[in-house]
Design a protein around this motif. Sequence first.
Motif, PDB file in Angstrom:
ATOM      1  N   ASP A   8       0.676  -1.000   0.026  1.00  0.00           N
ATOM      2  CA  ASP A   8       0.025   0.069   0.258  1.00  0.00           C
ATOM      3  C   ASP A   8       1.336   1.017   0.250  1.00  0.00           C
ATOM      4  O   ASP A   8       0.275   2.331  -0.845  1.00  0.00           O
ATOM      5  CB  ASP A   8      -0.734   0.149   1.213  1.00  0.00           C
ATOM      6  CG  ASP A   8      -1.788   1.389   1.260  1.00  0.00           C
ATOM      7  OD1 ASP A   8      -2.972   1.811   0.397  1.00  0.00           O
ATOM      8  OD2 ASP A   8      -1.783   1.815   2.739  1.00  0.00           O
ATOM      9  N   ARG A  12       1.566   4.194  -3.030  1.00  0.00           N
ATOM     10  CA  ARG A  12       0.302   5.597  -2.498  1.00  0.00           C
ATOM     11  C   ARG A  12       1.638   6.924  -2.369  1.00  0.00           C
ATOM     12  O   ARG A  12       1.339   7.771  -3.210  1.00  0.00           O
ATOM     13  CB  ARG A  12       0.223   5.347  -0.892  1.00  0.00           C
ATOM     14  CG  ARG A  12      -1.842   4.885  -1.618  1.00  0.00           C
ATOM     15  CD  ARG A  12      -2.300   4.655   0.172  1.00  0.00           C
ATOM     16  NE  ARG A  12      -2.969   6.029  -0.230  1.00  0.00           N
ATOM     17  CZ  ARG A  12      -3.901   6.208   1.082  1.00  0.00           C
ATOM     18  NH1 ARG A  12      -3.722   5.277   1.800  1.00  0.00           N
ATOM     19  NH2 ARG A  12      -4.855   7.311   1.368  1.00  0.00           N
ATOM     20  N   ARG A  15       4.299   6.735  -6.082  1.00  0.00           N
ATOM     21  CA  ARG A  15       3.828   7.271  -7.175  1.00  0.00           C
ATOM     22  C   ARG A  15       3.730   9.074  -6.877  1.00  0.00           C
ATOM     23  O   ARG A  15       4.309   9.617  -8.177  1.00  0.00           O
ATOM     24  CB  ARG A  15       1.646   7.630  -7.433  1.00  0.00           C
ATOM     25  CG  ARG A  15       1.586   7.972  -6.442  1.00  0.00           C
ATOM     26  CD  ARG A  15      -0.199   8.492  -6.537  1.00  0.00           C
ATOM     27  NE  ARG A  15      -0.897   6.845  -7.253  1.00  0.00           N
ATOM     28  CZ  ARG A  15      -1.467   6.201  -6.092  1.00  0.00           C
ATOM     29  NH1 ARG A  15      -1.657   6.746  -4.938  1.00  0.00           N
ATOM     30  NH2 ARG A  15      -2.333   5.284  -6.599  1.00  0.00           N
ATOM     31  N   TRP A  49       4.793   5.335   7.984  1.00  0.00           N
ATOM     32  CA  TRP A  49       3.330   4.429   7.884  1.00  0.00           C
ATOM     33  C   TRP A  49       2.012   4.956   8.802  1.00  0.00           C
ATOM     34  O   TRP A  49       0.888   5.047   8.064  1.00  0.00           O
ATOM     35  CB  TRP A  49       3.596   4.108   6.780  1.00  0.00           C
ATOM     36  CG  TRP A  49       3.129   3.813   5.577  1.00  0.00           C
ATOM     37  CD1 TRP A  49       1.981   2.575   5.135  1.00  0.00           C
ATOM     38  CD2 TRP A  49       2.468   4.248   4.752  1.00  0.00           C
ATOM     39  NE1 TRP A  49       0.928   2.782   4.522  1.00  0.00           N
ATOM     40  CE2 TRP A  49       1.065   3.616   3.815  1.00  0.00           C
ATOM     41  CE3 TRP A  49       2.495   6.056   4.268  1.00  0.00           C
ATOM     42  CZ2 TRP A  49       0.289   4.456   2.703  1.00  0.00           C
ATOM     43  CZ3 TRP A  49       1.538   6.611   3.090  1.00  0.00           C
ATOM     44  CH2 TRP A  49       0.352   5.697   2.816  1.00  0.00           C
ATOM     45  N   GLU A  54      -4.601  10.222   6.947  1.00  0.00           N
ATOM     46  CA  GLU A  54      -5.446  10.741   5.809  1.00  0.00           C
ATOM     47  C   GLU A  54      -6.249  11.750   5.737  1.00  0.00           C
ATOM     48  O   GLU A  54      -6.721  12.703   5.090  1.00  0.00           O
ATOM     49  CB  GLU A  54      -5.519   9.780   5.292  1.00  0.00           C
ATOM     50  CG  GLU A  54      -7.069   8.788   5.459  1.00  0.00           C
ATOM     51  CD  GLU A  54      -6.817   8.152   4.267  1.00  0.00           C
ATOM     52  OE1 GLU A  54      -6.621   7.753   3.647  1.00  0.00           O
ATOM     53  OE2 GLU A  54      -8.495   6.360   4.416  1.00  0.00           O
ATOM     54  N   SER A  58      -3.181  14.787   2.613  1.00  0.00           N
ATOM     55  CA  SER A  58      -2.747  13.368   1.721  1.00  0.00           C
ATOM     56  C   SER A  58      -1.505  12.783   1.616  1.00  0.00           C
ATOM     57  O   SER A  58      -0.525  14.168   2.352  1.00  0.00           O
ATOM     58  CB  SER A  58      -3.199  14.124   0.867  1.00  0.00           C
ATOM     59  OG  SER A  58      -2.187  15.023  -0.275  1.00  0.00           O
ATOM     60  N   VAL A  59      -1.067  11.599   1.021  1.00  0.00           N
ATOM     61  CA  VAL A  59      -0.260  11.371   0.935  1.00  0.00           C
ATOM     62  C   VAL A  59       0.792  12.118   0.300  1.00  0.00           C
ATOM     63  O   VAL A  59       2.092  12.470   0.518  1.00  0.00           O
ATOM     64  CB  VAL A  59      -0.210  10.364   0.117  1.00  0.00           C
ATOM     65  CG1 VAL A  59       1.161   9.394   0.049  1.00  0.00           C
ATOM     66  CG2 VAL A  59      -1.157   8.930   1.288  1.00  0.00           C
ATOM     67  N   ARG A  60       0.634  12.728  -1.053  1.00  0.00           N
ATOM     68  CA  ARG A  60       1.179  14.325  -1.357  1.00  0.00           C
ATOM     69  C   ARG A  60       1.893  15.032  -0.742  1.00  0.00           C
ATOM     70  O   ARG A  60       3.228  15.449  -0.695  1.00  0.00           O
ATOM     71  CB  ARG A  60       0.456  14.302  -2.513  1.00  0.00           C
ATOM     72  CG  ARG A  60       1.720  15.960  -3.205  1.00  0.00           C
ATOM     73  CD  ARG A  60       0.280  16.150  -4.933  1.00  0.00           C
ATOM     74  NE  ARG A  60       1.223  16.776  -5.420  1.00  0.00           N
ATOM     75  CZ  ARG A  60       0.929  18.390  -5.256  1.00  0.00           C
ATOM     76  NH1 ARG A  60       0.520  18.555  -4.414  1.00  0.00           N
ATOM     77  NH2 ARG A  60       1.921  19.064  -6.796  1.00  0.00           N
TER      78      ARG A  60
END
Length: 321
Positions: A8, A12, A15, A49, A54, A58-60
Amino acid sequence: MSVAVDDDFQVRAGRHRHELLVHCYRLLGSVHEAEDLVQETMVRAWRAWGGYDERRASVRTWLYKIATNACLSALRGRTHRALPSGLGTAPNDDPYAQLVPSLDVPWLEPFPDNRFADPLSHVERQGSLRLALVAAMQLLPPRQRAVLILRDVLEFSAAEVAELLDTSVSAVNSALQRARVGLAGAAEHEVAEPDDSTARDAIDRYIKAFEAADVPALVALLTGDVVMEMPPVPLWYRGRDDYARFMHRVYELRGTDWRMLPITANAQPAAVAYCRHADGVYRTHSLQVFTVTPAGIAHNVVFADPRVFAVFELPPVLSGP
């Protein structure tokens, strides 16, 4: 960490690796260091992690916070990366001056567009990776640099940047204002650009003239105040006449048998020059990154550092006739 959780994370977080690399490069001015800091970011994120929430970001955004602060820590107490024209020295007017590398200067590195799988994003195509802009941003204090990139390039809100940097919105707005003032007029990134076909045509003609050792044809493609610089040599030249005199020296010393391959760097037209040696083999001589304007080629940064060749994964010799 279980395999499912690890998978995961890889999907996520992985990317975003390319854009994080570009972000770290803008901050650091070095592809080598940017790759190291992205790897460090991913290790830190993987370890944290399990505690990622979230609902908070966001992850970004979370990854950008880790990456930005890792870069700011790496920049603490360090000298900024530069090009020769940014060292505060006057342009040279002696084409036969000794070309002695300055290995104690942390030189700005170009960014190899084609080495990474993801295509350049829209903001990168708009010029935010332009070599002159990255060089100008290096002159800003690191925190101002980070705020400018996060706000004006990546378009995070002031509140988001305040959260990323653990500061207040007012501090972000103040840093942004100072950064914009510091950057204003400092770089040629503000010049108009021709369309892609015009730029390609100019570089194609430059390559043909370079391979033909045709100095008048080269000079005809330049603007009147063209700049040539050659890190890691600290000298730089301004104007068609000195550019022409220097090119005559190059052909006198290195001969007139050359090959050039067009590539891109920092989303700008570039070319790799190979010089034929006494054994008949064409060996890597330089990577040249061009600024092309409607009036002609305005800037040529000639990188002759083997470490740059390695980052671009350039073949050391050119096969074929």
